[in-house]
Design a protein around this motif. Structure first.
Motif, short mmCIF file in Angstrom:
data_model
loop_
_atom_site.label_atom_id
_atom_site.label_comp_id
_atom_site.label_asym_id
_atom_site.label_seq_id
_atom_site.Cartn_x
_atom_site.Cartn_y
_atom_site.Cartn_z
N HIS A 73 1.56 -1.91 -3.73
CA HIS A 73 -0.03 -2.20 -3.73
C HIS A 73 -0.81 -1.34 -3.50
N ALA A 132 0.81 -5.23 -8.63
CA ALA A 132 0.34 -6.17 -7.54
C ALA A 132 0.71 -7.47 -7.26
N ILE A 146 -0.90 -1.84 -13.11
CA ILE A 146 -1.39 -2.54 -12.15
C ILE A 146 -1.04 -4.04 -11.71
N ALA A 203 -1.16 0.28 -6.82
CA ALA A 203 -1.83 -0.32 -7.71
C ALA A 203 -3.29 -0.36 -7.47
N TRP A 204 -3.81 -0.42 -6.33
CA TRP A 204 -5.18 -0.08 -5.91
C TRP A 204 -5.78 1.14 -6.40
#
Lengths: 317, 284
Positions: free
Chosen positions: B253, B244, B240, B256-257
């Motif tokens: 991204h 990020a 993550i 990562a979320w």
């Protein structure tokens, strides 16, 4: 005689097995002490090259040049102190009145779910705070909070603010740290509020005091050490927080006095530079780690001493 | 107390109450905001392949996080294997043998101090101990770091839970002629079972979201965690962090979320179910 009869069933006599068992558990418990000593020994050992080369200057120097291999810890130390102070200054008063509200005046239908939610907030991992901070809170600070503070409240003339808004920096990091440590401080303060004997509070209420006066006059005095312990707990958490700060602080080794500007903290410097460090650079990072270890060690010891004394006082009652 | 008008005093009290309600609301709202964002941004990249494909190198659009999930599970399990038995044994000592001794008090104090140590310091320590000396990052080093964080937590919870067991149980077990170790494992543990399970699960939940110590120990990788003992091992939190911050791609991204959503859900579910299943438990 009877115990002899029963103990015959065991291959190893209970006296012996119990003694062995006690020693095993004692060793396991002793691991705590061993670890703590090992932390210091290990970090001192690895920071020796840096200590020898830079000496005391390491702590007061602002120079940070990986190319020339010259390192100073001051920007990191100051950054840690600034973000931690902001976080504690915001979180402590809010925790205090929130704990007061939850314990003294909130009805159970509010108190229970809110306490529950605060406990869950404490469980959210710091990387989530970091991501939320980076992608959501930093733009929010840039668009709303920083212009509001600088323009609307006319604070930009003060040297500690400024009129460059990029969202990153000490203030944003401090605010997020405050949100992170608030549930921890609030939980301990709730306990302190609950520990004050009801008779004391009731007699104050009976004399006509308002609940704010009872909190300031009775709870604060009775549980002062517990309150301080709570503050130190929060302090200890804020000082070493890495991921949330790393994403938001801006990671600059230049020392700046504006709360809107980027900087760094000890933990952020460590996490940011460790991958490419070796030799004296690595050793300097270890020395930074040693400084952080010493800081949080002192904070924890003071905090625990205060908290311990409170629980002893409660135990005697 | 100084003499002041009743109206003023009542106003002050009222204002403080309003302020406290305001700040409690703000705090809960901020928490709601975080969870809302994590869910809102996290569901986008969720798909079946996300859970079965390993992470892709930079710039490659497809890829999942399956290897990171597996790595996190392995690292956390490894930490539990090292940290939980040691913590429980130490807790037994504090509660059963050293509850009044000086040595016991000292250990208890030291454990409280250890619980407040920044996790990045633990990472640094394990780096020096296991990574620097062996010259390679490894999943097992990550396990050791998490175990060190877990150990004092398990130790203190075990002690708390065991000391809540009434003494009459210990006495009856001893009166039957049981050795103490047997009475502890068969009688006292049984009666403290719920608390012990809660304590261990909460400790696991707590370390599974740690990132900083893993940066120094397990690092991350795009491979499956096949060389757990000798090579950098994929894990959710460092992945993550990498996606990020070190990547300009929106796809990364988004991933990562999604990974953040996954870890948050796991941790919150662990926390909530512990509290629901085993009643009210104080935090560590």
């Amino acid at each position: 005689m009877k115990s002899e009869l029963i103990s015959r069933k065991y291959l190893i006599p209970p006296e012996l097995s119990d003694r062995v068992f006690k020693i095993i558990t004692a060793i396991a418990a002793f691991v705590v002490i061993a670890l703590m000593v090992a932390f210091f020994v290990q970090l001192v050992w690895y920071s020796m090259p840096s200590i020898r080369q830079f000496g005391f200057k390491f702590i007061i120097s602002t120079e940070w040049d990986p190319v020339k291999n010259v390192f100073g810890a001051l920007p990191s130390i100051v950054g840690t102190l600034i973000t931690t102070s902001i976080a504690v200054a915001i979180a402590v008063p809010i925790s205090f009145i929130a704990a007061m509200f939850l314990v003294e005046s909130a009805p159970p239908c509010i108190q229970i779910p809110v306490s529950y939610a605060l406990d869950l907030l404490a469980a959210i991992p710091s990387i989530i705070f970091g991501m939320w901070g980076l992608f959501v809170f930093v733009p929010f600070m840039q668009d709303y909070i920083q212009p509001f503070l600088a323009e609307t409240l006319h604070l930009k003339s003060l040297p500690v603010f400024g009129d460059v808004y990029n969202g990153f920096g000490f203030l944003t990091a401090g605010l997020i740290l405050a949100l992170m440590i608030l549930p921890f401080i609030c939980a301990v303060m709730r306990d302190v509020f609950k520990m004050v004997p009801a008779v004391l509070k009731e007699s104050a209420f009976g004399a006509g005091a308002t609940s704010w006066e009872v909190s300031m006059g009775i709870t604060m005095k009775y549980g002062a050490r517990g309150m301080l312990g709570a503050v130190f707990l929060g302090l200890g958490r804020a000082v070493g927080e890495t991921m949330a700060v790393l994403f938001i602080i801006g990671n600059s080794q230049n020392l700046s006095y504006s709360l809107f500007s980027g900087g760094t903290t000890i933990a952020a410097t460590l996490a940011n530079n460790f991958a490419e460090a070796d030799g004296i650079f690595m050793s300097s990072l270890f020395e930074l780690g040693l400084i952080l270890l010493a800081m949080s060690f002192c904070i924890q010891i003071v905090g625990q001493l205060w908290l311990n004394r409170v629980s002893r006082k409660m135990g005697e009652r | 107390m100084k003499r002041r008008g009743i109206a003023l005093r009542k106003t002050v009290d009222f204002v403080v109450k309003l302020l406290s309600i305001f700040f409690v609301t703000i705090t809960i709202a901020l928490m709601g905001w975080i969870i809302y964002i994590v869910i809102g941004k996290g569901v986008d990249a969720l798909s079946w392949t996300f859970f079965i494909e390993p992470t892709a190198p930079y710039g490659v659009p497809d890829g999942g996080i399956a290897n990171a999930v597996l790595g996190t599970v392995l690292i956390t399990l490894g930490a539990a294997v090292i940290g939980v038995p040691t913590g429980i044994l130490g807790g037994i000592y504090l509660s059963e043998f050293g509850s009044k001794s000086r040595f016991g008090d000292f250990i208890r104090f030291a454990a409280n101090v250890m619980m407040g140590m920044p996790s990045i310091i633990v990472g640094l320590f394990v780096y020096a101990m296991l990574v620097y000396t062996t010259k390679h990052f490894s999943g097992v080093a990550g396990s050791v770091a998490l175990a060190i964080i877990m150990f004092p937590v398990v130790l203190r919870t075990t002690e708390d839970m065991l000391s809540m067991v009434p003494n009459s149980l210990r006495e009856s077990a001893l009166a039957l002629g049981m050795p103490r170790w047997k009475s502890i494992f068969y009688i006292i543990f049984r009666s403290a079972k719920d608390g012990l399970i809660t304590g261990v699960l909460l400790a696991i939940a707590r370390v599974s979201g740690e990132t900083a110590p893993l940066l120094f120990t397990a690092l991350w990788s795009d491979d499956w965690p096949t060389h757990f003992f000798t090579e950098p091992t994929a894990n959710l939190t460092v992945t993550i962090s990498e996606y990020a911050t070190n990547s300009p791609f929106d796809v990364m991204h988004a991933r990562a979320w999604s990974a953040a959503l996954l870890i948050t859900v796991i941790i919150l579910v662990l926390n909530i179910s512990c509290r629901l299943l085993f009643g009210k438990k104080r935090h560590g």
